[in-house]
Motif scaffolding. Structure first.
Motif, PDB file in Angstrom:
ATOM      1  N   ALA A   5     -35.735  21.982   5.482  1.00 29.81           N
ATOM      2  CA  ALA A   5     -34.399  21.739   4.916  1.00 29.81           C
ATOM      3  C   ALA A   5     -33.433  21.112   5.915  1.00 29.81           C
ATOM      4  N   PHE A   6     -33.654  21.316   7.220  1.00 26.15           N
ATOM      5  CA  PHE A   6     -32.759  20.692   8.202  1.00 26.15           C
ATOM      6  C   PHE A   6     -32.719  19.169   8.016  1.00 26.15           C
ATOM      7  N   ARG A  28     -30.185  18.308   4.863  1.00 20.11           N
ATOM      8  CA  ARG A  28     -28.819  18.806   4.675  1.00 20.11           C
ATOM      9  C   ARG A  28     -27.797  17.697   4.470  1.00 20.11           C
ATOM     10  N   TRP A  66     -28.207  16.448   1.001  1.00 22.40           N
ATOM     11  CA  TRP A  66     -27.814  17.467   0.029  1.00 22.40           C
ATOM     12  C   TRP A  66     -26.290  17.549  -0.111  1.00 22.40           C
ATOM     13  N   GLN A  67     -25.606  17.381   1.026  1.00 16.22           N
ATOM     14  CA  GLN A  67     -24.138  17.555   0.993  1.00 16.22           C
ATOM     15  C   GLN A  67     -23.475  16.585   0.017  1.00 16.22           C
TER      16      GLN A  67
END
Lengths: 593, 593
Positions: free
Chosen positions: A449-450, A453, A456-457
């Motif tokens: 997931a890093f 991010r 995703w934001q």
């Protein structure tokens, strides 16, 4: 043509009393690349994707593949003959359970499916019948013969550890677990364990074969003697007994498995064909489900392999930087195919090149959005000025396997702001992985997931994993660890090489992917209560600065990128000259704050 | 005293022909808090931790617990009688397989262990024998009776959805799966499904009982009639039939399960006692392993429950802020126990308080490093000036359950720089989670690492999950979702309430934990190709600014903290006055850049 193939197969199935048959795209090793004789799915259906499966019933037939190949499936198979299905949304076992007549006998070749995969059909209530010899082979008159490329030694100065040491270490783990033997069906494991390489399948230096490793450290190798020339025979040594790789009852592998009656034998339920466990159980052996015992030690490269990887990457970087310089003025003159060919030429300048590690993905504009795009004569198109171009490629060298992706702007104009925004977010994800420090015990599912991010934001994502393992002059996709939500629960460990390749795809418009390889290294903290790991970036090639929105980067991200570019120039620059060097110097300039 | 208990139990086991017996710390619901009559482990061994298990053999006996309770185990059990073991490093089934005589019959109470847990003993080759009635109960003469606290309606303006609607929705999912009934053994599911609450166990408003929900929507409730006063009876309605909760053969629950012969019945293999599946199979029912069907809908709070949670948190925040103000000058005058009592007094100022949601963790200095520290008269110590103090507490209100942790500096001096560094890193992790945006489908295992990155970067970590689910006037620890590497693969979904509680622990020195509750909300992006989620922070209380190293925060992190503090002041400030308000105003001042 495939209509007659389908009719022939149906006749053969009726002859054998089978109401259905499963045709996976697989060989007896269940790997990614298969020899021509195992391209049964393509022969039967026309579909040539690297992942898929057909089911043939008397009245219906279907082909299943994943999202990567949905368009290709539609283009290559005849919809009048074949229903086209998404293998995840409409799993074959569920389709078959609904489509098969009540109490139908469904055939399968137990050499082409794992016990785990077979179990899904059984759990769906289907009557599954092993069918050997393979009914399709019986109706494929011009099926190619098995490949017979000679196996060659993989010398100690590349392998870093002798085959005898490897066999003895694995044998010790078998003894510790009270296991008498392990069956090795993965040719990557075989190559690693015996320190041999070959050329039986495209892109990966496999010498196809099987092995039984005994708890004593002795090894039975099942491989055609024609593939083992004298020097290789001598290299294998006396502890490795060579046998005929026959699957016929009472011969070769079957006879060797039958001799293991009463023993505890380890076979992978997910990565080995079901035939092995079935044959062992029939012989009275106890089958111990367990990971292939070579997987983890093979994934954790030793110091020699690590240095080999660095050397291979540095060599590959020279070709790639020359290519990127060439590419910088290629728009308008070149096509996706010619560009990929040019990259291979740059690589071939090294006498150590052994070939590509996979078919290069050379995608301009909208083609970049097709995650596993493979350029062909039919799909080829010019690379135009002022568009993004994605090139994902890799090479095999005796000291290491490479895999690298860059996305560049063809110029001469300025890229649109939304593209730069997306590119920069992908780059932020790439840097987030590259700079990670994490404790031992963490698996790739916890780290993936890093990389996402920053996408995703703003409500964006990409539909593939962030990274996969890489072999040492072996598979470009190597288990057991990946940086992915779907990665198995195996911890990332020192010496593993993983790709770091976040992306973003705007279907019909463009694709972005930025990929370097990472080597897992210890991170030393004085007084830490547990061991920590970090990544060493192996791949060396500039990221296109024209596509970066500097204001989206944090100071730490800018610092990382500037240091990376300085390193690229320092390590690759001395091998370049003239325009190419000048281009690299410019491409590696620090970002303006 | 426990020596005679152990001798009595051994006599009873010998009498029953059992060579061993397992005594888990569990009741018939396998939950976290149990009634006094189920504290068999404490009665037998003296150990009162909330997680553990004893195994009694004729010559040996062992108690197992996890890392939280290792010290407590050593202090409470007699090492001459009991071997003390770490339940993860030395699993009970492995210990037992090694310690039990060959072909020994090992008894277990099938009401106190799940099928999944039982399976581990069976897989270890042990002969496991169900033993009912429980042999320990036979030698515990003064075992307390089952609790009989009346169940009360949980009204619609708090529950947000009628029990009839809930029953019908769950029944529809059963019908869709071809399942005839589901067995509900989790009292949280029972409370949610029937919109009732009770008081049978500490800290959680459970009315202990069992239910069988039929695919028709009708429900059999197994609960002592003495616990169901007239209004509750009326509230339950005609579709809920009330039966005796007896486990005796042919009675109560056993009779109802026997009547399900030939049906497909869903029971959780991991969260329900093995007795239910065993009884169903014996009756000829097909047991469908599946998650308790109430778990997921209960975890996803409806709009009324969400607003209830906001109201409960706002109410709780007033008490907490008053406490933090009081605490600011309490060092030197108060102790851990008196501080926890004072916090409860502040909470009790609200007539809506129903009690604590768990025993408050009130730890000064080195006690803060004990992750599940429970202050007692024996461990209590003064809270001294110039040390960190950790307070983790929660409350039950009819509209919601709270759980909040703050770590403060007692002053009046300045905290040491290393402490501020660690505190700030924990805060950065807290903010990383609070500001996450992520797509639907992601589970807590994929998000947990964001809370750790700033610690990992310097070789630090914490050995607990980052967050857990919270009930709506129910359990303070609620499944199925958590923010943890060990969380089950269930996606985080809209309406869930999760804690966000990263920490750092320096054993023997101090502990830091910063916990707010988060409500999962949709994140709206126009044109996004999938749905995204974000967190709404529910908990309102300042973080101690004296412990923050501002230069370690990014601008975005500072902005988040300043906005959060401004919101705390805006929402809590109007309920405070005088010194407390002045303190809050000061505590909520923006950070100096």
């Amino acid at each position: 043509m495939t209509a007659s193939h389908l009719a022939d197969l149906r006749r053969e199935l009726a002859h054998r009393g089978l109401q259905g048959f499963i045709v996976p795209r697989a060989d007896e090793h269940l790997g990614e690349y298969v020899p021509a004789r195992s391209e049964r799915l393509a022969w039967l259906t026309g579909f040539t994707g690297s992942a898929g499966l057909a089911i043939v019933l008397a009245e219906r037939a279907a082909v299943f593949t994943d999202g990567r190949y949905v368009l290709q499936l539609a283009a290559q198979t005849d919809a009048a003959l074949w229903e086209q299905r998404h293998i995840e949304q409409d799993p074959p076992h569920a389709w078959l359970a609904a489509a098969a007549p009540k109490s139908a006998s469904i055939g399968y070749d137990p050499l082409l499916i794992s016990e785990e995969a077979l179990g899904r059909y059984v759990a769906a209530g289907l009557t599954m019948v092993p069918a050997r010899p393979n009914p399709l082979d019986a109706v494929w008159p011009d099926q190619p013969p098995p490949p017979l490329v000679p196996a060659v030694p993989h010398p100690l100065d590349l392998a870093g550890k002798s085959a005898a040491d490897k066999r003895n270490e694995i044998a010790a783990t078998l003894r510790a677990a009270g296991t008498d033997a392990a069956v090795i069906t993965d040719p990557a494991s075989l190559a690693w364990l015996l320190n041999i390489r070959g050329g039986d399948v495209p892109y990966t230096p496999f010498a196809l074969g099987f092995a039984i490793l005994h708890a004593s450290g002795a090894c039975d190798l099942f491989m055609d003697a024609a593939k083992i020339p004298g020097p290789t025979h001598a290299w294998l040594g006396n502890a490795v007994a060579i046998h005929d790789p026959s699957f016929a009852p009472g011969e070769g592998i079957g006879a060797a498995l039958a001799a293991l009656g009463g023993k505890r034998v380890q076979v992978s339920a997910s990565l080995s064909p079901a035939w092995f466990a079935q044959t062992l159980r029939a012989a009275g052996a106890t089958v111990v489900a367990g990971m292939d015992p070579c997987l983890l030690p093979k994934a954790c490269k030793n110091a020699v392999e690590q240095q080999g990887a660095r050397d291979a990457q540095a060599r590959d970087a020279i070709a790639l930087c020359r290519f990127l310089h060439w590419m910088d003025s290629a728009a308008g003159r070149e096509t996706e195919l010619s560009a990929a060919a040019r990259l291979l030429e740059f690589r071939a300048a090294s006498p150590l090149l052994r070939g590509e590690s996979f078919p290069a993905i050379s995608g301009a504009g909208e083609h970049g959005a097709i995650i596993h795009y493979r350029v062909t004569e039919e799909t080829d198109r010019p690379i135009r000025p002022d568009e993004p171009y994605l090139i994902d490629s890799g090479a095999q060298y005796p000291d290491g396997t490479t895999d690298v992706t860059r996305t560049v702007w063809t110029g001469p104009g300025t890229p649109p702001a939304p593209l730069r925004d997306r590119f920069t977010r992908v780059l932020k994800g790439h840097i987030a992985i590259a700079t990670l420090v994490f404790p031992e015990g963490v698996s790739g599912a916890h780290l993936d997931a890093f990389a996402r991010r920053s996408l995703w934001q703003v409500g964006l994502d990409y539909d593939h994993g962030t990274g996969h393992g890489i072999g040492s002059y072996l598979s470009v996709h190597e288990g057991p660890v990946g940086l992915s939500r779907r990665a198995p629960p195996v911890a990332v460990a020192e010496g593993m090489i993983l790709s770091n390749e976040p992306g973003f795809y705007a279907p019909g418009e463009y694709g972005i992917r930025l990929e370097n390889l990472l080597l897992v290294q210890p991170a030393d903290f004085s007084g830490a209560s547990k061991r920590f790991l970090r990544f060493e970036t192996l791949t060396l090639a500039p990221f296109d600065r024209r596509l970066i929105l500097v204001e989206l980067l944090t100071r730490e991200e800018r610092d990382w990128l500037d240091a990376y570019h300085a390193r690229v120039l320092r390590e690759v620059g001395p091998a370049l000259e003239g325009d190419a060097l000048a281009w690299l110097q410019q491409a590696c300039t620090a970002l303006a704050a």
